[in-house]
Design a protein around this motif. Structure first.
Motif, PDB file in Angstrom:
ATOM      1  N   CYS A  98       0.791  -1.126  -0.004  1.00  0.00           N
ATOM      2  CA  CYS A  98      -0.008   0.048   0.090  1.00  0.00           C
ATOM      3  C   CYS A  98       0.745   1.213   0.049  1.00  0.00           C
ATOM      4  CB  CYS A  98      -0.840  -0.005   1.160  1.00  0.00           C
ATOM      5  SG  CYS A  98      -2.241  -1.123   1.118  1.00  0.00           S
ATOM      6  N   LEU A  99       1.920   1.239   0.807  1.00  0.00           N
ATOM      7  CA  LEU A  99       2.633   2.580   0.925  1.00  0.00           C
ATOM      8  C   LEU A  99       3.727   2.623  -0.321  1.00  0.00           C
ATOM      9  CD1 LEU A  99       4.145   2.028   4.526  1.00  0.00           C
ATOM     10  CD2 LEU A  99       2.515   3.866   3.731  1.00  0.00           C
ATOM     11  N   ARG A 100       3.775   1.598  -0.981  1.00  0.00           N
ATOM     12  CA  ARG A 100       4.618   1.768  -2.380  1.00  0.00           C
ATOM     13  C   ARG A 100       3.599   2.515  -3.389  1.00  0.00           C
ATOM     14  NH1 ARG A 100       6.658  -3.134  -0.985  1.00  0.00           N
ATOM     15  NH2 ARG A 100       5.253  -4.149  -2.488  1.00  0.00           N
ATOM     16  N   LEU A 115       0.955   4.392  -2.754  1.00  0.00           N
ATOM     17  CA  LEU A 115       0.709   5.636  -2.410  1.00  0.00           C
ATOM     18  C   LEU A 115       1.943   6.566  -2.868  1.00  0.00           C
ATOM     19  CD1 LEU A 115      -0.885   5.202   1.056  1.00  0.00           C
ATOM     20  CD2 LEU A 115      -1.846   5.786  -1.036  1.00  0.00           C
ATOM     21  N   GLU A 116       3.197   5.849  -2.648  1.00  0.00           N
ATOM     22  CA  GLU A 116       4.309   6.832  -2.931  1.00  0.00           C
ATOM     23  C   GLU A 116       4.402   6.951  -4.716  1.00  0.00           C
ATOM     24  OE1 GLU A 116       7.591   4.667  -1.264  1.00  0.00           O
ATOM     25  OE2 GLU A 116       7.121   5.354   0.620  1.00  0.00           O
ATOM     26  N   ARG A 117       4.187   6.012  -5.265  1.00  0.00           N
ATOM     27  CA  ARG A 117       4.689   5.821  -6.691  1.00  0.00           C
ATOM     28  C   ARG A 117       3.249   6.397  -7.762  1.00  0.00           C
ATOM     29  NH1 ARG A 117       7.758   0.253  -6.566  1.00  0.00           N
ATOM     30  NH2 ARG A 117       9.255   1.170  -5.246  1.00  0.00           N
ATOM     31  N   ILE A 175      -2.110  10.854  -4.572  1.00  0.00           N
ATOM     32  CA  ILE A 175      -1.416  12.031  -4.135  1.00  0.00           C
ATOM     33  C   ILE A 175      -2.125  12.343  -2.598  1.00  0.00           C
ATOM     34  CG2 ILE A 175      -2.442  13.757  -5.083  1.00  0.00           C
ATOM     35  CD1 ILE A 175       1.223  13.478  -4.203  1.00  0.00           C
ATOM     36  N   ARG A 225      -3.830   8.199   2.044  1.00  0.00           N
ATOM     37  CA  ARG A 225      -2.956   7.954   3.037  1.00  0.00           C
ATOM     38  C   ARG A 225      -3.762   6.596   3.895  1.00  0.00           C
ATOM     39  NH1 ARG A 225      -4.954   8.741   8.080  1.00  0.00           N
ATOM     40  NH2 ARG A 225      -6.532  10.272   8.162  1.00  0.00           N
TER      41      ARG A 225
END
Length: 61
Positions: A34-36, A38-40, A45, A48
């Motif tokens: 999930c974090l990847r 959200l970052e990419r 954007i 969270r």
């Protein structure tokens, strides 16, 4: 895991299936995915992970 943007109306629930040695390892892998995302992904954007995302799932209710 839950990802949110704004209020409850903007909440989505995701389901992950992971082959792991433990439930904790599977939850960490899902959170990392999930974090990847959200970052990419520019489309995400404003999104969270919610603070309670780590507490979702079997054994944590």
């Amino acid at each position: 895991m839950t990802a949110t943007a704004g209020g409850e109306a903007d909440r989505i629930n995701l389901v992950f299936f992971a082959l792991a040695d433990s439930e904790a390892e599977a939850l960490l892998a899902a959170r990392a995915a999930c974090l990847r995302a959200l970052e990419r992904a520019p489309e995400l954007i404003a999104w969270r992970l919610s603070d309670d995302a780590a507490d979702d799932g079997p054994g944590f209710r």
